[in-house]
Motif scaffolding. Structure first.
Motif, PDB file in Angstrom:
ATOM      1  N   PRO A   1       0.806  -1.227   0.000  1.00 50.30           N
ATOM      2  CA  PRO A   1       0.000   0.000   0.000  1.00 50.30           C
ATOM      3  C   PRO A   1       0.836   1.273   0.000  1.00 50.30           C
ATOM      4  CG  PRO A   1      -0.231  -1.219   2.052  1.00 50.30           C
ATOM      5  CD  PRO A   1       0.544  -2.097   1.140  1.00 50.30           C
ATOM      6  N   THR A   2       2.054   1.192   0.531  1.00 46.78           N
ATOM      7  CA  THR A   2       2.856   2.420   0.613  1.00 46.78           C
ATOM      8  C   THR A   2       4.131   2.362  -0.214  1.00 46.78           C
ATOM      9  OG1 THR A   2       3.990   1.551   2.522  1.00 46.78           O
ATOM     10  CG2 THR A   2       2.084   2.964   2.962  1.00 46.78           C
ATOM     11  N   GLN A   3       4.338   1.265  -0.926  1.00 45.88           N
ATOM     12  CA  GLN A   3       5.595   1.150  -1.668  1.00 45.88           C
ATOM     13  C   GLN A   3       5.350   1.156  -3.169  1.00 45.88           C
ATOM     14  OE1 GLN A   3       8.259  -1.877  -0.410  1.00 45.88           O
ATOM     15  NE2 GLN A   3       8.793  -0.727   1.414  1.00 45.88           N
ATOM     16  N   LEU A   4       5.871   2.203  -3.769  1.00 45.74           N
ATOM     17  CA  LEU A   4       5.639   2.397  -5.189  1.00 45.74           C
ATOM     18  C   LEU A   4       6.917   2.078  -5.958  1.00 45.74           C
ATOM     19  CD1 LEU A   4       3.838   3.621  -7.456  1.00 45.74           C
ATOM     20  CD2 LEU A   4       4.856   5.822  -6.906  1.00 45.74           C
ATOM     21  N   LEU A   5       6.777   1.274  -7.016  1.00 44.34           N
ATOM     22  CA  LEU A   5       7.927   0.980  -7.868  1.00 44.34           C
ATOM     23  C   LEU A   5       7.653   1.592  -9.240  1.00 44.34           C
ATOM     24  CD1 LEU A   5       9.996  -2.156  -8.155  1.00 44.34           C
ATOM     25  CD2 LEU A   5       8.825  -1.481 -10.206  1.00 44.34           C
ATOM     26  N   VAL A   6       8.610   2.373  -9.718  1.00 46.37           N
ATOM     27  CA  VAL A   6       8.428   2.978 -11.040  1.00 46.37           C
ATOM     28  C   VAL A   6       9.558   2.500 -11.948  1.00 46.37           C
ATOM     29  CG1 VAL A   6       8.316   5.130 -12.348  1.00 46.37           C
ATOM     30  CG2 VAL A   6       7.315   5.015 -10.073  1.00 46.37           C
ATOM     31  N   SER A   7       9.189   1.915 -13.074  1.00 42.63           N
ATOM     32  CA  SER A   7      10.197   1.404 -14.002  1.00 42.63           C
ATOM     33  C   SER A   7      10.260   2.310 -15.227  1.00 42.63           C
ATOM     34  CB  SER A   7       9.810  -0.025 -14.392  1.00 42.63           C
ATOM     35  OG  SER A   7      10.590  -0.447 -15.468  1.00 42.63           O
ATOM     36  N   VAL A   8      11.490   2.622 -15.653  1.00 46.66           N
ATOM     37  CA  VAL A   8      11.664   3.493 -16.818  1.00 46.66           C
ATOM     38  C   VAL A   8      12.406   2.701 -17.889  1.00 46.66           C
ATOM     39  CG1 VAL A   8      12.569   5.721 -17.597  1.00 46.66           C
ATOM     40  CG2 VAL A   8      11.889   5.440 -15.223  1.00 46.66           C
TER      41      VAL A   8
END
Ligand code: HEM
Length: 604
Positions: free
Chosen positions: A125-132
């Motif tokens: 719920p609080t951990q965001l992963l962003v892939s580029v």
């Protein structure tokens, strides 16, 4: 006889203030009680009750405030992340189930295909992963986001001690500013200093490495050739293991000097280093250090043993080292001699062992630094990182060469045409072997040592030129494997092994195709692989690998000598990779192919 009136008697007096009322109340209760002692204890109890109540109210207010803030942060994170494309969240726990079922690279591959170059996944719920995935956006992101994730830092800090070279973060922070990663605070050490120190050490390390790169392979190559002969005499060779031995010998000789080659403890050092690194991630995965586990203490004892061994080897090599002594004397002649004179006989694990060991002296010049940096930390970290990554690269190249004997033959012809001394190649010789260098780059492109580059921006949201804003403390990843095999950056043969993609042909440009056949390799020119933003085996940006130039030079020199003497052949197809056609990443530590190979002497 007149007497002093006792307040109880004075029923006519009326208090005029609140304090007076309170006093009256207490004096009456005192008067009504039988004993003076009893009334004073009641007063105390009453006061204690009031204070406790006040404390409980205050705590409630603080806890509610904290919870509200967390809730606010949570909503703010969701709100700020809403514009980043990504698959819909299947549950409150995000995509964690999906990621545990499938390989993360596969999940990202599908998501990028569907949602474009920037994709978000929720790890909780609080951990965001962003892939580029877009090369230009990656470059921008790697420059803007300078912090590294704390987990890998934690794992290796546990195993090898502090090392500012690989410090997870050097951003200035205050507690509470990182709502999603409170543990990050633990790692902060005088951030500005760490950053400066890291930069100095990185430059220093790179300069020294390049100076030594030209000298190492001639004696190390002989040592390695002997080793290969010994192992070959017993039968075929495990490609992964032999690459690990080669990498370990290269790094050991670089960091400890050529005395390392004769060090009787080198073999056990290699084994211990790899074993400790392998278990580091497991122990670091505990949120609270598991002091109650016996296994943890056993692990800690092994770590101490490794530290002692590092110290012993440094001592051994300092006594017997000649090669780097000469180099270093040129660089730091005066101060080095002074240090040698003042060096005292130290026991195992003494910090001085590293303090006056010349290659690492500057790396460990920690006397003035206030951070609690372990002197052996930098050495063990660099040793491990160098061995692990170089072993992976060598193993990968050997495997490509045995899978593509036609390229091996051409590389051999190229090597044979260059260099007057058949057993020794130098820096300028290597630059006349474009196909060999292109083979190294192409191997690194097809199978990078790690599947992801990772970063985070702890303090600020990260605004990219496309208009997308990534919230602070999101985990940023670059799926290197996908980027380095992407058709849009590498063409339709992106998944094939083709070293020629890094070469340009002068003859073609000048129109004389015949010349190419006649003079062959002289007309091939190596393009700078870093010109393609999608080439990332060594990372990019401010936290990129500092060993890149050194490694390419050393590995090329070594391979030139090895391939001149031996033909490398495969015995049977890959074990364990499934489709038997391509080497693949096996796990975090042994990320290199390990098929059995043969070194066949060319002069037989
Ligand atoms: C084939 C060999 C090697 C490969 C593939 C490799 C790869 C990498 C990668 C991918 C990173 C992370 C970069 C990023 O996140 O942008 C890294 C960091 C680093 N590498 Fe290497 N490396 C190799 C050899 C070496 C050697 C031989 C040394 C030193 C002697 C070295 C020193 C470092 C250091 C100090 C960092 C940390 C940089 C930082 O965190 O600021 N590497 N390397």
């Amino acid at each position: 006889m007149s007497s002093i009136p006792y307040p109880c008697d004075d029923s006519s007096s009326v208090p005029t203030s609140f304090l007076g009322l309170l006093l009256l109340h207490y004096s009456r209760s005192r008067c009504n009680s039988d004993s003076h002692v009893q009334s004073s204890s009641e007063l105390l109890r009453d006061l204690a009750n009031r204070e406790l109540n006040a404390f409980l109210w205050l705590s409630l207010v603080v806890v509610t405030g904290l919870l509200l803030r967390k809730l606010f942060n949570l909503f703010s994170l969701w709100h700020r992340a809403r514009n980043i494309p990504g698959p819909p969240c299947p549950s409150f726990y995000g995509h964690s189930k999906l990621i545990s079922r499938e390989n993360l690279t596969d999940v990202l591959s599908k998501s990028h295909e569907k949602y474009g170059p920037i994709v978000k996944l929720w790890l909780g719920p609080t951990q965001l992963l962003v892939s580029v995935k877009d090369p230009l956006l990656i470059q921008e992101m790697l420059i803007k986001a300078e912090d590294k994730l704390p987990f890998t830092g934690k794992a290796f800090r546990l195993a090898f001690g502090q090392s500012c070279l690989f410090a997870p973060s050097y951003e200035k922070l205050v507690p509470g500013i990182v709502p999603y990663f409170p543990m990050i605070i633990t790692y902060l050490r005088s951030p500005v200093k760490v950053q400066k120190r890291r930069e100095t050490l990185a430059t220093e390390l790179n300069e020294r490495l390049l100076k030594t790169a030209d000298l190492i392979p001639m004696n190390v190559t002989d040592f390695i050739v002997d080793k290969i002969e010994n192992i070959s005499a017993k039968g075929n060779i495990d490609c992964g293991l032999v690459s690990q031995h080669i990498a370990f010998t290269l790094m050991g000789a670089t960091f400890f000097g050529d005395g390392f080659l004769a060090c009787p403890k080198a073999a056990i050092y290699e084994e211990l280093l790899m074993m400790i690194a392998k278990d580091a991630c497991f122990w670091a995965s505990y949120n609270v250090t598991p002091f109650w586990k016996q296994g943890f203490w056993r692990y800690q004892r092994l770590c101490t043993k490794l530290k002692c061994l590092t110290s012993d080897i440094a001592q051994h090599c300092r006594k017997s080292c000649k090669l780097f002594g000469q180099i270093d004397q040129n660089v730091h002649n005066e101060s080095f001699n002074k240090e040698i004179k003042s060096a005292h006989c130290s026991q195992c694990c003494s910090d001085n062992e590293f303090g006056d060991y010349y290659f690492f002296r500057d790396l460990n010049d920690h006397q003035n630094a206030k951070e609690k940096e372990e002197p052996s930390g930098n050495i063990m970290r660099v040793m491990f990182h160098g061995c692990h990554t170089t072993a992976a690269l060598i193993s990968n190249i050997l495997t490509r060469l045995v899978m593509h004997p036609e390229i091996q033959d051409k590389v051999y012809s190229e090597i044979s045409m260059v260099g007057r001394n058949p057993s020794k190649y130098e820096q300028e010789d290597i630059y006349r072997m474009p196909l060999l260098l292109a083979t190294i780059y192409e191997s690194a492109r097809l199978l990078p040592t790690g599947p992801m580059l990772q970063r985070c921006s702890l303090e600020h949201d990260l605004s990219l030129s496309t208009g997308v804003t990534i919230p602070a403390a999101a985990v940023l990843v670059v799926p290197v494997q996908l980027v380095q095999k992407d058709d849009s950056s590498w063409g339709s043969d992106a998944s094939d092994f083709n070293p020629y993609r890094f070469l340009s042909n002068h003859a073609k440009e000048s129109g004389s195709a015949e010349e190419v056949t006649k003079s062959g390799f002289n007309l091939l020119e190596l393009n700078d692989p870093n010109e393609n933003a999608a080439f990332l085996p060594f990372g990019s940006g401010t936290r990129a690998c500092v060993g890149q130039k050194f490694v390419i030079q050393v590995v090329a020199t070594l391979l030139a000598s090895l391939l001149k003497k031996y033909e490398v052949r495969i015995i049977r197809p890959y074990s364990g990779s499934g489709d038997n056609s391509e080497p693949s990443l096996k796990n975090r530590l042994q990320s290199y192919p390990n098929s059995p190979i043969l070194f066949v002497r060319r002069d037989q």
